[in-house]
Design a protein around this motif. Structure first.
Motif, short mmCIF file in Angstrom:
data_model
loop_
_atom_site.label_atom_id
_atom_site.label_comp_id
_atom_site.label_asym_id
_atom_site.label_seq_id
_atom_site.Cartn_x
_atom_site.Cartn_y
_atom_site.Cartn_z
N ASN A 124 0.85 -1.20 0.00
CA ASN A 124 0.00 0.00 0.00
C ASN A 124 0.88 1.25 0.00
O ASN A 124 1.12 1.84 1.06
N PRO A 125 1.35 1.66 -1.16
CA PRO A 125 2.19 2.87 -1.22
C PRO A 125 1.45 4.09 -0.69
O PRO A 125 0.22 4.19 -0.82
N THR A 126 2.18 5.01 -0.10
CA THR A 126 1.58 6.25 0.37
C THR A 126 1.32 7.17 -0.82
O THR A 126 1.80 6.94 -1.93
N GLN A 127 0.58 8.24 -0.57
CA GLN A 127 0.32 9.22 -1.63
C GLN A 127 1.64 9.78 -2.16
O GLN A 127 1.81 9.96 -3.37
N ARG A 128 2.57 10.09 -1.28
CA ARG A 128 3.87 10.62 -1.72
C ARG A 128 4.59 9.63 -2.62
O ARG A 128 5.15 10.01 -3.67
N GLN A 129 4.59 8.37 -2.24
CA GLN A 129 5.27 7.35 -3.04
C GLN A 129 4.61 7.16 -4.40
O GLN A 129 5.28 7.02 -5.42
N ARG A 130 3.28 7.16 -4.41
CA ARG A 130 2.56 7.04 -5.68
C ARG A 130 2.83 8.24 -6.58
O ARG A 130 3.03 8.10 -7.79
N ARG A 131 2.82 9.42 -5.96
CA ARG A 131 3.02 10.65 -6.74
C ARG A 131 4.41 10.68 -7.35
O ARG A 131 4.59 11.10 -8.51
N LEU A 132 5.42 10.27 -6.60
CA LEU A 132 6.78 10.23 -7.13
C LEU A 132 6.83 9.34 -8.37
O LEU A 132 7.40 9.72 -9.40
N GLY A 146 13.04 18.46 -6.14
CA GLY A 146 11.81 18.15 -5.43
C GLY A 146 11.49 16.67 -5.46
O GLY A 146 11.05 16.09 -4.45
N LEU A 147 11.72 16.03 -6.60
CA LEU A 147 11.50 14.59 -6.70
C LEU A 147 12.48 13.82 -5.80
O LEU A 147 12.10 12.83 -5.16
N CYS A 148 13.71 14.29 -5.75
CA CYS A 148 14.70 13.64 -4.88
C CYS A 148 14.31 13.79 -3.41
O CYS A 148 14.49 12.86 -2.61
N GLU A 149 13.77 14.95 -3.07
CA GLU A 149 13.31 15.16 -1.68
C GLU A 149 12.18 14.20 -1.35
O GLU A 149 12.12 13.62 -0.26
N MET A 150 11.27 13.99 -2.29
CA MET A 150 10.19 13.03 -2.09
C MET A 150 10.74 11.62 -1.92
O MET A 150 10.25 10.83 -1.11
N SER A 151 11.77 11.31 -2.68
CA SER A 151 12.37 9.97 -2.61
C SER A 151 13.07 9.74 -1.28
O SER A 151 13.04 8.63 -0.73
N PHE A 177 -6.74 12.38 -4.04
CA PHE A 177 -5.63 13.29 -4.25
C PHE A 177 -5.40 13.40 -5.76
O PHE A 177 -5.33 12.38 -6.45
N LEU A 178 -5.27 14.63 -6.24
CA LEU A 178 -5.08 14.86 -7.67
C LEU A 178 -3.80 15.66 -7.88
O LEU A 178 -3.56 16.65 -7.19
N GLY A 179 -2.99 15.23 -8.86
CA GLY A 179 -1.74 15.92 -9.09
C GLY A 179 -1.42 16.20 -10.54
O GLY A 179 -0.37 16.76 -10.85
N ASP A 180 -2.33 15.83 -11.46
CA ASP A 180 -2.04 16.09 -12.87
C ASP A 180 -2.26 17.57 -13.18
O ASP A 180 -2.99 18.28 -12.49
N ARG A 181 -1.62 18.03 -14.23
CA ARG A 181 -1.62 19.46 -14.56
C ARG A 181 -3.04 19.98 -14.81
O ARG A 181 -3.37 21.10 -14.44
N GLU A 182 -3.88 19.17 -15.46
CA GLU A 182 -5.24 19.61 -15.78
C GLU A 182 -6.05 19.88 -14.53
O GLU A 182 -6.72 20.92 -14.42
N HIS A 183 -5.98 18.96 -13.56
CA HIS A 183 -6.74 19.16 -12.32
C HIS A 183 -6.17 20.31 -11.50
O HIS A 183 -6.92 21.07 -10.87
N LEU A 184 -4.85 20.44 -11.47
CA LEU A 184 -4.25 21.55 -10.74
C LEU A 184 -4.72 22.89 -11.31
O LEU A 184 -5.08 23.80 -10.56
#
Length: 295
Positions: free
Chosen positions: A6-14, A75-80, A245-252
């Protein structure tokens, strides 16, 4: 290391962001992985958040993908590098993964924008208000209610620490709903005024008479958690069954535009100021004072 069930939202987003970069480069997972010594299956697990990626390989992939945005890569490295093991880990017995995902996002956000129709935003709630809401959902379970209140109060520390800017647009209806007693609501409204005195907190009320464009306004409460890198911002859409949780450019872009519209048609922010203008211009503080009078 085993795969995450069960990946977290941060892990899925990365993983999602890495997949977007790969697809934009025109490379397949097999082709991209070959450049950094990772097989297709491993790449798939990374892009679904089921396994970690070392920072050196993440940066190497970014180079392969032709990503020239250093802030985005950093930012991606910080998430990692993040472990996800914050203070909220102590509440696993009473809270689900979605609550932890939201809390982790709040802790890392530069700005948090919130729109609420029916409730006062959680980060602005008083303990009495919380107790009333939680007790209606969890009757005869005082220990669970106390734990839920404790968790939400701990979440509020991100505002008290001044770690982020918080901008809330609250519909007038939220301050008239009878989920709580009049006394509790009165103290809650007074608390909004107190919180609005903090320089990092901006609170606007949206009156019933506001000229809201229905087509531009989502029918559900939502929050926008702006990352240090704009591309990594996240929209949190509340739903009683399953919030998303939404992170794609269109939804943002859609929710940024919606919040901009709501903040434009809402009353000017709560502000304790003197002078003639405060008596002649309708604002959030005047509506607050009216609501306190009629309660």
């Amino acid at each position: 290391m085993g795969l995450r069930a069960n990946p977290t939202q941060r892990q899925r987003r990365l993983g999602e962001e890495l997949r977007k970069l790969r697809e934009a480069s025109g490379l397949s997972a097999t082709e991209a992985g070959a450049h950094v010594g990772l097989g297709r299956a491993h790449m798939s697990h990374i892009e679904t958040g089921r396994t970690a990626i070392p920072e050196e390989k993440l940066r190497a992939l970014a180079d392969v993908y032709g990503c020239t945005s250093h802030p985005l890569v950093d930012g991606l490295c910080e998430m990692s590098r993040a472990t996800g093991r914050g203070w909220w880990s102590a509440y696993k017995e009473t809270h689900d993964a979605r609550a932890f995902d939201l809390t982790e996002l709040e802790e890392g956000a530069a700005t948090h924008r919130s729109f609420q129709w029916m409730y006062v935003p959680g980060l602005l709630q008083t303990p009495d208000y919380m107790h009333s809401l939680f007790e209606s959902n969890r009757p005869n379970r005082p220990e669970v209610v106390d734990r839920a209140v404790e968790f939400r109060l701990r979440r509020q520390q991100v505002l008290l620490d001044g770690a982020q800017h918080f901008h809330a647009v609250i519909h007038e209806a939220a301050l008239l709903m009878q989920f709580v007693s009049a006394d509790v609501m009165r103290r809650q409204i007074e608390h909004l005024v107190t919180m609005a005195e903090m320089p990092q907190v901006r609170i606007q009320l949206l009156p019933f008479q506001a000229a809201v464009n229905a087509a531009a306004t989502p029918g559900v409460p939502f929050g926008i958690l702006d990352g240090r890198v704009p591309e990594l911002s996240t929209v949190y859409v509340e739903h009683p069954v399953s919030s998303v949780f939404l992170g794609d450019r269109e939804h943002l872009a859609q929710y940024n535009a919606a919040f901009e519209h709501l903040s434009t048609v809402a009353l000017s922010p709560i502000a304790l100021r003197a002078g003639r203008e405060c008596h002649t211009k309708r604002d959030s503080l005047q509506l607050i004072q009216h609501l306190l009078y009629v309660l």
